[in-house]
Design a protein around this motif. Structure first.
Motif, PDB file in Angstrom:
ATOM      1  N   THR A   2     -21.379  99.569  30.348  1.00 57.42           N
ATOM      2  CA  THR A   2     -21.619 100.303  29.101  1.00 57.42           C
ATOM      3  C   THR A   2     -20.912 101.654  29.137  1.00 57.42           C
ATOM      4  OG1 THR A   2     -23.846  99.574  29.625  1.00 57.42           O
ATOM      5  CG2 THR A   2     -23.504 100.559  27.475  1.00 57.42           C
ATOM      6  N   GLN A   3     -20.764 102.185  30.365  1.00 52.98           N
ATOM      7  CA  GLN A   3     -20.118 103.469  30.570  1.00 52.98           C
ATOM      8  C   GLN A   3     -18.758 103.552  29.901  1.00 52.98           C
ATOM      9  OE1 GLN A   3     -20.814 106.299  31.485  1.00 52.98           O
ATOM     10  NE2 GLN A   3     -21.064 106.619  33.560  1.00 52.98           N
ATOM     11  N   GLU A   4     -17.915 102.492  30.128  1.00 56.32           N
ATOM     12  CA  GLU A   4     -16.566 102.537  29.587  1.00 56.32           C
ATOM     13  C   GLU A   4     -16.502 102.089  28.145  1.00 56.32           C
ATOM     14  OE1 GLU A   4     -15.572 100.178  32.806  1.00 56.32           O
ATOM     15  OE2 GLU A   4     -16.331 101.915  33.900  1.00 56.32           O
ATOM     16  N   GLN A   5     -17.523 101.298  27.731  1.00 53.65           N
ATOM     17  CA  GLN A   5     -17.532 100.889  26.331  1.00 53.65           C
ATOM     18  C   GLN A   5     -18.115 102.001  25.481  1.00 53.65           C
ATOM     19  OE1 GLN A   5     -20.301  97.837  26.603  1.00 53.65           O
ATOM     20  NE2 GLN A   5     -19.019  96.524  27.872  1.00 53.65           N
ATOM     21  N   HIS A  24     -27.259 116.241  21.387  1.00 55.48           N
ATOM     22  CA  HIS A  24     -27.153 116.214  22.844  1.00 55.48           C
ATOM     23  C   HIS A  24     -26.342 115.000  23.315  1.00 55.48           C
ATOM     24  CE1 HIS A  24     -28.526 117.313  26.929  1.00 55.48           C
ATOM     25  NE2 HIS A  24     -28.380 116.014  27.142  1.00 55.48           N
ATOM     26  N   LEU A  25     -26.612 113.858  22.729  1.00 53.48           N
ATOM     27  CA  LEU A  25     -25.917 112.627  23.143  1.00 53.48           C
ATOM     28  C   LEU A  25     -24.418 112.723  22.863  1.00 53.48           C
ATOM     29  CD1 LEU A  25     -28.523 110.030  21.775  1.00 53.48           C
ATOM     30  CD2 LEU A  25     -28.115 110.632  24.190  1.00 53.48           C
ATOM     31  N   LEU A  26     -24.069 113.232  21.696  1.00 52.92           N
ATOM     32  CA  LEU A  26     -22.652 113.308  21.314  1.00 52.92           C
ATOM     33  C   LEU A  26     -21.912 114.325  22.167  1.00 52.92           C
ATOM     34  CD1 LEU A  26     -23.184 113.156  17.449  1.00 52.92           C
ATOM     35  CD2 LEU A  26     -22.145 111.366  18.873  1.00 52.92           C
ATOM     36  N   LYS A  27     -22.627 115.417  22.511  1.00 50.36           N
ATOM     37  CA  LYS A  27     -21.980 116.476  23.273  1.00 50.36           C
ATOM     38  C   LYS A  27     -21.729 116.042  24.724  1.00 50.36           C
ATOM     39  CE  LYS A  27     -22.623 121.224  24.720  1.00 50.36           C
ATOM     40  NZ  LYS A  27     -23.625 122.282  24.877  1.00 50.36           N
ATOM     41  N   HIS A  28     -22.693 115.317  25.292  1.00 49.90           N
ATOM     42  CA  HIS A  28     -22.598 115.021  26.714  1.00 49.90           C
ATOM     43  C   HIS A  28     -22.065 113.624  27.030  1.00 49.90           C
ATOM     44  CE1 HIS A  28     -24.356 118.847  27.838  1.00 49.90           C
ATOM     45  NE2 HIS A  28     -25.172 118.683  26.809  1.00 49.90           N
ATOM     46  N   HIS A  29     -21.710 112.876  26.008  1.00 52.22           N
ATOM     47  CA  HIS A  29     -21.042 111.599  26.252  1.00 52.22           C
ATOM     48  C   HIS A  29     -19.887 111.503  25.263  1.00 52.22           C
ATOM     49  CE1 HIS A  29     -20.146 107.404  26.760  1.00 52.22           C
ATOM     50  NE2 HIS A  29     -21.030 107.321  27.741  1.00 52.22           N
ATOM     51  N   THR A  30     -18.707 111.313  25.768  1.00 53.21           N
ATOM     52  CA  THR A  30     -17.531 111.446  24.894  1.00 53.21           C
ATOM     53  C   THR A  30     -17.298 110.229  23.998  1.00 53.21           C
ATOM     54  OG1 THR A  30     -16.217 110.706  26.736  1.00 53.21           O
ATOM     55  CG2 THR A  30     -16.258 113.095  26.309  1.00 53.21           C
ATOM     56  N   ARG A  31     -17.947 109.107  24.288  1.00 50.14           N
ATOM     57  CA  ARG A  31     -17.705 107.939  23.439  1.00 50.14           C
ATOM     58  C   ARG A  31     -18.936 107.442  22.680  1.00 50.14           C
ATOM     59  NH1 ARG A  31     -15.193 107.181  27.833  1.00 50.14           N
ATOM     60  NH2 ARG A  31     -16.862 105.846  28.618  1.00 50.14           N
ATOM     61  N   SER A 383     -36.112 117.472  22.656  1.00 48.38           N
ATOM     62  CA  SER A 383     -35.137 116.460  22.235  1.00 48.38           C
ATOM     63  C   SER A 383     -33.937 116.438  23.180  1.00 48.38           C
ATOM     64  CB  SER A 383     -34.666 116.747  20.810  1.00 48.38           C
ATOM     65  OG  SER A 383     -35.770 116.783  19.946  1.00 48.38           O
ATOM     66  N   PHE A 384     -33.524 117.616  23.631  1.00 46.91           N
ATOM     67  CA  PHE A 384     -32.432 117.664  24.612  1.00 46.91           C
ATOM     68  C   PHE A 384     -32.857 116.927  25.885  1.00 46.91           C
ATOM     69  CE2 PHE A 384     -30.345 121.878  22.942  1.00 46.91           C
ATOM     70  CZ  PHE A 384     -29.901 121.198  21.832  1.00 46.91           C
ATOM     71  N   LEU A 385     -34.118 117.102  26.280  1.00 42.72           N
ATOM     72  CA  LEU A 385     -34.603 116.431  27.496  1.00 42.72           C
ATOM     73  C   LEU A 385     -34.587 114.916  27.327  1.00 42.72           C
ATOM     74  CD1 LEU A 385     -37.505 118.811  28.590  1.00 42.72           C
ATOM     75  CD2 LEU A 385     -35.282 118.458  29.719  1.00 42.72           C
ATOM     76  N   THR A 386     -34.974 114.438  26.140  1.00 47.31           N
ATOM     77  CA  THR A 386     -34.924 112.998  25.886  1.00 47.31           C
ATOM     78  C   THR A 386     -33.480 112.505  25.938  1.00 47.31           C
ATOM     79  OG1 THR A 386     -36.951 112.947  24.578  1.00 47.31           O
ATOM     80  CG2 THR A 386     -35.355 111.209  24.133  1.00 47.31           C
ATOM     81  N   GLY A 387     -32.575 113.266  25.331  1.00 48.03           N
ATOM     82  CA  GLY A 387     -31.154 112.901  25.355  1.00 48.03           C
ATOM     83  C   GLY A 387     -30.649 112.792  26.789  1.00 48.03           C
ATOM     84  N   GLN A 388     -31.100 113.758  27.607  1.00 49.22           N
ATOM     85  CA  GLN A 388     -30.688 113.781  29.009  1.00 49.22           C
ATOM     86  C   GLN A 388     -31.201 112.543  29.747  1.00 49.22           C
ATOM     87  OE1 GLN A 388     -31.750 117.719  30.267  1.00 49.22           O
ATOM     88  NE2 GLN A 388     -31.252 117.265  32.387  1.00 49.22           N
ATOM     89  N   ALA A 389     -32.446 112.185  29.520  1.00 45.40           N
ATOM     90  CA  ALA A 389     -33.040 111.007  30.178  1.00 45.40           C
ATOM     91  C   ALA A 389     -32.260 109.750  29.795  1.00 45.40           C
ATOM     92  CB  ALA A 389     -34.505 110.871  29.780  1.00 45.40           C
ATOM     93  N   LEU A 390     -31.929 109.648  28.514  1.00 41.68           N
ATOM     94  CA  LEU A 390     -31.200 108.468  28.037  1.00 41.68           C
ATOM     95  C   LEU A 390     -29.829 108.377  28.720  1.00 41.68           C
ATOM     96  CD1 LEU A 390     -30.994 107.411  24.286  1.00 41.68           C
ATOM     97  CD2 LEU A 390     -29.093 107.051  25.846  1.00 41.68           C
ATOM     98  N   GLN A 395     -25.959 106.116  32.671  1.00 37.84           N
ATOM     99  CA  GLN A 395     -25.117 106.258  33.854  1.00 37.84           C
ATOM    100  C   GLN A 395     -25.636 105.441  35.026  1.00 37.84           C
ATOM    101  OE1 GLN A 395     -24.895 110.437  33.451  1.00 37.84           O
ATOM    102  NE2 GLN A 395     -23.224 110.025  32.014  1.00 37.84           N
ATOM    103  N   GLY A 396     -26.944 105.323  35.117  1.00 39.88           N
ATOM    104  CA  GLY A 396     -27.550 104.573  36.215  1.00 39.88           C
ATOM    105  C   GLY A 396     -27.523 103.072  35.991  1.00 39.88           C
ATOM    106  N   GLY A 397     -26.910 102.622  34.912  1.00 39.26           N
ATOM    107  CA  GLY A 397     -26.808 101.193  34.655  1.00 39.26           C
ATOM    108  C   GLY A 397     -28.120 100.550  34.227  1.00 39.26           C
ATOM    109  N   LEU A 398     -29.043 101.343  33.702  1.00 38.32           N
ATOM    110  CA  LEU A 398     -30.352 100.801  33.329  1.00 38.32           C
ATOM    111  C   LEU A 398     -30.397 100.275  31.896  1.00 38.32           C
ATOM    112  CD1 LEU A 398     -32.627 103.534  34.989  1.00 38.32           C
ATOM    113  CD2 LEU A 398     -32.066 101.250  35.848  1.00 38.32           C
ATOM    114  N   LEU A 399     -29.331 100.522  31.136  1.00 37.86           N
ATOM    115  CA  LEU A 399     -29.316 100.025  29.753  1.00 37.86           C
ATOM    116  C   LEU A 399     -28.509  98.725  29.712  1.00 37.86           C
ATOM    117  CD1 LEU A 399     -28.957 103.373  27.763  1.00 37.86           C
ATOM    118  CD2 LEU A 399     -31.002 102.049  28.334  1.00 37.86           C
ATOM    119  N   PRO A 400     -28.676  97.915  28.680  1.00 41.06           N
ATOM    120  CA  PRO A 400     -27.975  96.630  28.646  1.00 41.06           C
ATOM    121  C   PRO A 400     -26.467  96.803  28.818  1.00 41.06           C
ATOM    122  CG  PRO A 400     -29.411  96.898  26.713  1.00 41.06           C
ATOM    123  CD  PRO A 400     -29.490  98.166  27.489  1.00 41.06           C
TER     124      PRO A 400
END
Ligand code: FAD
Length: 460
Positions: A2-5, A24-31, A383-390, A395-400
């Protein structure tokens, strides 16, 4: 992985929690791509429908949210009720992760006899009415009585008291709806009591809002010095913000005002007061049983000290005549979908740091995560903390793993169900229309309150 997609992420609710999580999600993940679903036709949640019209500076956060919404990796999907038009399992199937940020839309019921009488309203509905929330536009409160009672002593209670007592000409240049301003102009309300079960050391409002009340043009405060006896010694031990707040209450209640202030108060035609140690027992009907004539309050005393002190009834009661009762006992979240765990006692989605308990890939932020307290700043941090957890889980490969269709799949579902989402550029059209309608009257905007008209303006 998912990282590269492109991680497809869905946020439910476009209030501060939804927007700050997306930011938070858009800022800390470029895709990452974020879709924000919203049941209303318009974004921003309580920033538009809660924050008082005479607090325009608070609404500046809308500029930041607009920046987020304009990102080409973000899309606003308004006019979609999650739980009705589309289910949470359907969203989880279409996206890599789903964040629930749908706030706290219900109000805490009074739970006393007479609650159903005309003249009893929730502060939530009253706030929705003056702020143009479509579902409350037909509320039209009857302000022909001279006394109103607000139950609850938080900032929402003070917002409501302030709007009831502010000279209408001071609201003319705000974004209050034209219809509610018209009703407020006809108001005969002269006295507003703000009633709390506990004492001055337990009020839930903050000093800024109290100061505004004390300085409200054309009004004077009524505080009973007896309620403040012995407080001077106790406040030395309380934390600084509460100490400053209590000192201001104490001064207002016990010090003789200076010449100028005394003259101002003498010429005031309206007044407000804090009533402590009183808990609602029954709304009293008029002799014909058709409307509210007063409220019966149980006198209470405190058990325990400080924030945790409990109010217990002494057995005495007091009847307070009034024609309007506004209950401001708090907002409340409700479960959105049977597949999502919900703690109905605390009124929140059970979570650890924003991760919904026992449902991988499901997160929450804002009032539905923490409960309905805290300002926009508090909501931003959580909300930033939730974004960080997600993002950690991603990154940890825990999402589909593997691609997910995101909106493409949901669009097909919605279209099959006859639901027509609106976009952020649709909102920008409505926004421009509101601003232009406000211009003549010198208002920042005249809010559109009728969803049919809004859809018509969008050519639907
Ligand atoms: P909300 O702002 O309520 O956003 C939730 C969003 O989810 C809403 O847009 C809602 O329509 C949407 N939604 C709900 N259900 C669904 C569904 N099923 N499907 C899709 N969308 C859904 N804070 C300050 O800092 N300053 C103030 O002056 C201030 N004044 C306030 C005045 C009032 C009357 C109130 C109630 C609150 C005030 N606050 C103020 C607090 C502030 O509004 C909150 O901290 C903040 O709005 C909480 O954000 P949220 O996103 O969790 O909830």
């Amino acid at each position: 992985s998912t990282q590269e997609q492109t991680p497809q992420i869905c946020v439910v609710g476009s209030g501060p929690a939804g927007f700050y999580t997306a930011q938070h999600l858009l800022k800390h993940h470029t895709r990452a791509h974020v879709d924000i679903y919203e049941k209303q036709l318009v974004p921003f949640g309580l920033v538009r429908f809660g924050v008082a019209p005479d607090h325009p500076e608070v609404k500046n956060v809308i500029n930041t949210f607009t920046q987020t919404a304009r990102s080409d990796r973000c899309a606003f999907r308004g006019n979609v009720v999650v739980g009705r038009d589309v289910t949470v399992p359907e969203l989880r199937e279409a996206y890599h992760a789903v964040v629930l940020s749908y706030g706290a839309e219900d109000h805490q019921a009074l739970g006393v006899p007479g609650e159903e009488l005309p003249g009893v309203l929730s502060a939530r509905a009253f706030v929705g009415w003056y702020n143009g929330l479509p579902e409350n536009r037909e509320l039209v409160p009857d302000l022909s009585c001279d006394t109103a009672v607000i139950l609850g002593q938080g900032n929402v209670a003070l917002d409501v008291a302030r709007i009831l007592l502010t000279p209408p000409e001071h609201l003319e240049k705000t974004d209050i709806t034209a219809a509610s301003l018209g009703v407020l102009r006809q108001s005969r309300v002269k006295t507003v009591w703000i009633v709390g079960r506990r004492g001055p050391l337990q009020v839930a409002f903050t000093i800024k809002e109290l100061r505004e009340m004390i300085q409200l043009p054309g009004t004077r405060p009524i505080l009973d010095p007896v309620d403040f006896l012995g407080l001077q010694d106790k406040i030395k031990e309380v934390p600084r913000p509460r100490r400053r707040l209590t000192e201001l209450l104490l001064r207002t209640a016990t010090e003789k005002p200076g010449r100028e202030e005394a003259a101002r108060q003498a010429s005031a035609s309206r007044s407000w007061g804090l009533r402590f140690f009183r808990s609602p027992q029954q709304v009293l009907p008029s002799s014909d049983g058709q409307r509210t004539a007063g409220i019966r309050l149980a006198v209470t005393k405190l058990e325990g000290v400080g924030e945790a002190a409990r109010a217990v009834p002494t057995g005495d009661v007091e009847d307070l005549p009034c024609g309007l009762v506004l209950s401001s006992l708090g907002y409340k979240s409700h479960p959105i979908d049977p597949s999502v765990p919900f703690d109905s006692k605390l009124g929140v989605i059970p979570n650890t740091e924003g991760r919904v308990v026992a449902v991988p890939g499901l997160y929450c932020s804002g009032w539905v995560k923490r409960g309905p307290t805290g300002v926009i700043g508090t909501t931003m941090n959580d909300s930033f903390l939730t974004g960080q957890a997600l993002l950690q889980d991603l990154q940890g490969g825990l999402l589909p793993s593997g691609p997910r269709p995101g909106y493409t799949a949901i669009e097909a579902l919605l279209s099959g169900r006859g639901v027509q989402p609106v976009s952020f550029s649709d909102w920008e059209k409505l926004d421009a229309e509101e601003v232009s309608r406000g211009q003549g009257a010198g208002k920042p905007r005249e809010k559109l309150v009728d969803p049919q008209e809004m859809l018509w303006l969008l050519g639907r």
